[in-house]
Enzyme design. Structure first.
Site, PDB file in Angstrom:
ATOM      1  N   GLU A  46      36.267  42.088  52.459  1.00 35.79           N
ATOM      2  CA  GLU A  46      37.026  41.610  53.610  1.00 35.79           C
ATOM      3  C   GLU A  46      38.284  42.474  53.672  1.00 35.79           C
ATOM      4  O   GLU A  46      39.036  42.526  52.695  1.00 35.79           O
ATOM      5  CB  GLU A  46      37.394  40.137  53.395  1.00 35.79           C
ATOM      6  N   ARG A 271      31.667  36.468  38.365  1.00 34.92           N
ATOM      7  CA  ARG A 271      32.894  37.098  38.783  1.00 34.92           C
ATOM      8  C   ARG A 271      33.621  37.630  37.547  1.00 34.92           C
ATOM      9  O   ARG A 271      33.534  37.043  36.472  1.00 34.92           O
ATOM     10  CB  ARG A 271      33.749  35.993  39.399  1.00 34.92           C
ATOM     11  N   LYS A 281      43.403  37.990  45.903  1.00 31.63           N
ATOM     12  CA  LYS A 281      44.183  38.816  46.815  1.00 31.63           C
ATOM     13  C   LYS A 281      45.446  38.089  47.274  1.00 31.63           C
ATOM     14  O   LYS A 281      46.474  38.709  47.476  1.00 31.63           O
ATOM     15  CB  LYS A 281      43.344  39.196  48.025  1.00 31.63           C
TER      16      LYS A 281
HETATM   17  P1  ATP Z   1      39.614  37.523  46.440  1.00 31.31           P
HETATM   18  O1  ATP Z   1      39.317  36.167  45.922  1.00 31.31           O
HETATM   19  O2  ATP Z   1      40.251  38.430  45.444  1.00 31.31           O
HETATM   20  O3  ATP Z   1      40.313  37.532  47.746  1.00 31.31           O
HETATM   21  P2  ATP Z   1      37.135  37.955  47.755  1.00 31.31           P
HETATM   22  O4  ATP Z   1      35.851  37.546  47.144  1.00 31.31           O
HETATM   23  O5  ATP Z   1      37.634  37.129  48.881  1.00 31.31           O
HETATM   24  O6  ATP Z   1      38.177  38.189  46.617  1.00 31.31           O
HETATM   25  P3  ATP Z   1      36.061  40.134  49.192  1.00 31.31           P
HETATM   26  O7  ATP Z   1      36.766  41.238  49.858  1.00 31.31           O
HETATM   27  O8  ATP Z   1      35.363  39.153  50.038  1.00 31.31           O
HETATM   28  O9  ATP Z   1      37.099  39.436  48.243  1.00 31.31           O
HETATM   29  O10 ATP Z   1      35.068  40.708  48.086  1.00 31.31           O
HETATM   30  C1  ATP Z   1      34.092  41.675  48.343  1.00 31.31           C
HETATM   31  C2  ATP Z   1      33.033  41.598  47.297  1.00 31.31           C
HETATM   32  O11 ATP Z   1      33.589  41.739  45.991  1.00 31.31           O
HETATM   33  C3  ATP Z   1      32.334  40.253  47.316  1.00 31.31           C
HETATM   34  O12 ATP Z   1      30.946  40.473  47.261  1.00 31.31           O
HETATM   35  C4  ATP Z   1      32.821  39.550  46.092  1.00 31.31           C
HETATM   36  O13 ATP Z   1      31.838  38.723  45.577  1.00 31.31           O
HETATM   37  C5  ATP Z   1      33.168  40.697  45.160  1.00 31.31           C
HETATM   38  N1  ATP Z   1      34.260  40.311  44.253  1.00 31.31           N
HETATM   39  C6  ATP Z   1      35.493  39.879  44.583  1.00 31.31           C
HETATM   40  N2  ATP Z   1      36.199  39.541  43.488  1.00 31.31           N
HETATM   41  C7  ATP Z   1      35.391  39.770  42.425  1.00 31.31           C
HETATM   42  C8  ATP Z   1      35.528  39.631  41.006  1.00 31.31           C
HETATM   43  N3  ATP Z   1      36.661  39.172  40.459  1.00 31.31           N
HETATM   44  N4  ATP Z   1      34.486  39.966  40.225  1.00 31.31           N
HETATM   45  C9  ATP Z   1      33.352  40.444  40.750  1.00 31.31           C
HETATM   46  N5  ATP Z   1      33.153  40.605  42.060  1.00 31.31           N
HETATM   47  C10 ATP Z   1      34.154  40.280  42.906  1.00 31.31           C
HETATM   48 MG    MG Z   2      35.734  36.896  50.365  1.00 36.33          MG
END
Ligand code: ATP
Ligand code: MG
Length: 562
Positions: A46, A271, A281
């Protein structure tokens, strides 16, 4: 299946530690929807912040699976949320993925490009009697959710198809306010999985979208949008984190009930969490916006741009992601393990130099004035191909202040009156005393050298325990060194309000450091080992005149010790 893929599959299935690969191999071998297909994955960030080390894990899994099975991996901006997403984030995301060494070729997409199709998919569901417009407000919907023994209530569920069709269209045309209506999938109000209790798939949101502008005031929910995006891109394996496991039945439901060009499969993995840092984030943004760090690329941040500025290499991060493995159980990895992977890489590749970060002058009183000698030293004792360089030595040099003690503590083997130490690669010197100012602070240290010990050798075989680094006081480069400690004072900053655990001493700036001349030949982000001190990298803010180094990691391995 091509011969090449067949071979990989056969070799791998014997000792696969990555359960996702085991699934993919089974799919490739056993026929069914995936048989003989090119593995096709995607990474769907995102664009509302910078990528962090957790994303690196997902990137390595997504792009890694494609690489391994000679398939493809798309990069897709998951921009279904109408926030003011910034081009800055999109560009940074691309830069970071490329830096890690992965490539999406021309397969770069925006989820928002599929809004028309998603709308059509929703209409299809309504026409099939599988979706309806609901007028429950948010809190009512919550109250009607039911619990494990009580099904949910949904008073608009049996609304005639035509009525839903016309209301949905009016929702799209902007006739209703935010929250007034939703479109819900008609699945199962009694399901033990609450995600299946007629989930909302479209909501009204009168917000400007960074790409579609004001064209839409209704936006699809993630659970509805994501499987459609995957299917439109012919993704075979949609790899995501564990929190989506409970959403998989809905993912599959959408794939089954909407007419789509392919049938992707979702597989979830754990994760990544790391001690001593935060990863969400929202929290990282707070650190930036509230000024606790200098920006998203502050070397204390777990963002990829922060780690890069700290001196992390793509190789060290990919090794880390490989070695932590892929599992179904959430766990927290020690920060020291990340450092361990970096140290392993830099030990092989970093150029050795001598830099004094807390200088005091050492005068070799029996060394002639006005001459200087040159010694040749290896750039990296682990790699002859990195060559050698020249360093100069003269009557005065700089040493670290704490390499001298007028009154030595027990077991101290460095300079103190009467003791011999080796000036690395130069000579053995014997300390003869020091000069102090009025306040009793040592301002200069004195020693005599033994001309027979050129190169730091002792021809008579006598033992000299201490070896210290030094820099010629007639030939050096001034520089600034940033030394970092943990950003948080606890290994688990997420356990409370993370801002309460900020370490006020996480950055020490040392100016007036004395470095040997070799540091002047650098590229931005070159890596050095400052002998006895650790690994350092050139900060991008450096200029020829004003060199700045960031400490990447110390020499001692905190991981092995544990
Ligand atoms: P955040 O909680 O940090 O905002 P998010 O999941 O909302 O993270 P996205 O930009 O949607 O962030 O993530 C893109 C991809 O990265 C998704 O497929 C998500 O599952 C993966 N991802 C995000 N954080 C992690 C993590 N800590 N470990 C493994 N994969 C991750
Ligand atoms: Mg997300």
């Amino acid at each position: 299946m091509s011969e090449e893929i067949k071979k990989t599959v056969e070799n791998e299935s014997e000792n696969s530690s990555n359960f996702i690969h085991t699934f993919i191999e089974k799919d490739l071998k056993e026929g069914g929807a995936y048989y003989g297909k090119k593995v096709h994955t995607r990474f769907p960030p995102e664009p509302n912040g910078y990528l962090h080390i957790g994303h690196a894990k997902a990137i390595c899994i997504d792009f890694g699976a494609a690489e391994k099975y000679h398939g493809l991996c798309n990069l897709r901006m998951d921009d279904t949320n109408p926030t003011k997403e910034d081009v800055e984030y999109v560009d940074a995301i691309k830069e970071d993925i490329r830096w890690l060494g992965f490539d999406w070729d021309d397969r770069f997409y925006y989820a928002s490009d599929y809004f028309d199709t998603m709308y059509a998919c929703a209409v299809e569901l309504i026409k099939k009697g599988l979706a309806y417009v609901c007028e429950l407000k948010g809190d009512e919907m919550k109250a009607y959710r039911g619990d494990l023994s009580t099904p949910a209530k949904s008073p608009y569920r049996d609304r005639p198809i035509d009525e839903s069709l016309s209301l949905f269209e009016r929702m799209k045309n902007g006739e209703f306010a935010d929250g007034e209506m939703t479109l819900r999938a008609k699945i199962d109000l009694a399901s033990g999985n609450f995600n299946m209790r007629d989930p909302v798939i479209y909501r009204i949101n009168h917000l400007h979208h960074h790409r579609t502008g004001d064209k839409w005031c209704i936006y699809p929910m993630y659970d509805f949008a994501h499987p459609i995006e995957d299917a439109l891109e012919h993704i075979t394996h949609s790899l995501c984190t564990l929190e989506f496991e409970d959403h998989r039945p809905l993912y599959d439901w959408v794939i089954e009930n909407v007419t789509l060009p392919s049938k992707p499969r979702q597989i979830e993995f754990a994760r990544l969490g790391i001690t001593n840092t935060v990863m969400s984030k929202r929290k990282l943004r707070a650190l930036v916006e509230e000024g606790y760090v200098s920006g998203w690329d502050d070397p204390r941040m777990p963002t990829l741009c922060g780690l890069r500025r700290r001196g992390y290499t793509p190789k060290s991060i990919r090794t880390f992601c490989d070695r932590i493995g892929v599992s179904k159980v959430n766990s927290t990895v020690e920060y020291e393990f990340l450092e361990h992977c970096l140290r392993d890489d830099l030990n092989e590749t970093a150029q050795r130099v001598m830099v004094v970060t807390d200088p005091i002058k050492l005068v070799i009183t029996n060394y002639p004035e006005n001459i200087s000698e040159t010694f040749t030293v290896e750039n990296n004792p682990n790699d002859e191909s990195m060559g050698a360089r020249h360093i100069t030595f003269s009557r005065e040099c700089y040493i670290e202040r704490d390499d001298f003690m007028e009154e030595p503590i027990k077991k101290y083997q460095r300079l103190y009156p009467g003791n011999e130490v080796r000036l690395k690669s130069a000579y053995i010197v014997r300390c003869t005393g020091c000069k102090k100012d009025e306040d009793g602070n040592v301002v200069e240290v004195y020693a005599e050298y033994d001309p027979e010990t050129k190169g730091g050798n002792t021809p008579d075989g006598r033992k000299v325990r201490g070896t210290i680094h030094w820099v010629d006081a007639k030939n050096y480069k001034d520089c600034t060194v940033n030394i970092y400690e943990d950003l948080f004072t606890t290994p688990e900053p997420d356990a409370g309000n993370f801002l309460d655990f900020i370490n006020p001493e996480s950055l020490t700036v040392r100016s007036g450091c004395k470095a040997e001349r070799a540091v002047e030949e650098f590229d931005i982000l070159s890596h050095f080992q400052f002998m006895r001190l650790g690994y350092f990298t050139i900060d991008p803010d450096s200029t020829k005149e004003n060199l700045i180094f960031n400490k990447s990691v110390g020499l001692k391995d905190g991981f092995k010790k544990k």
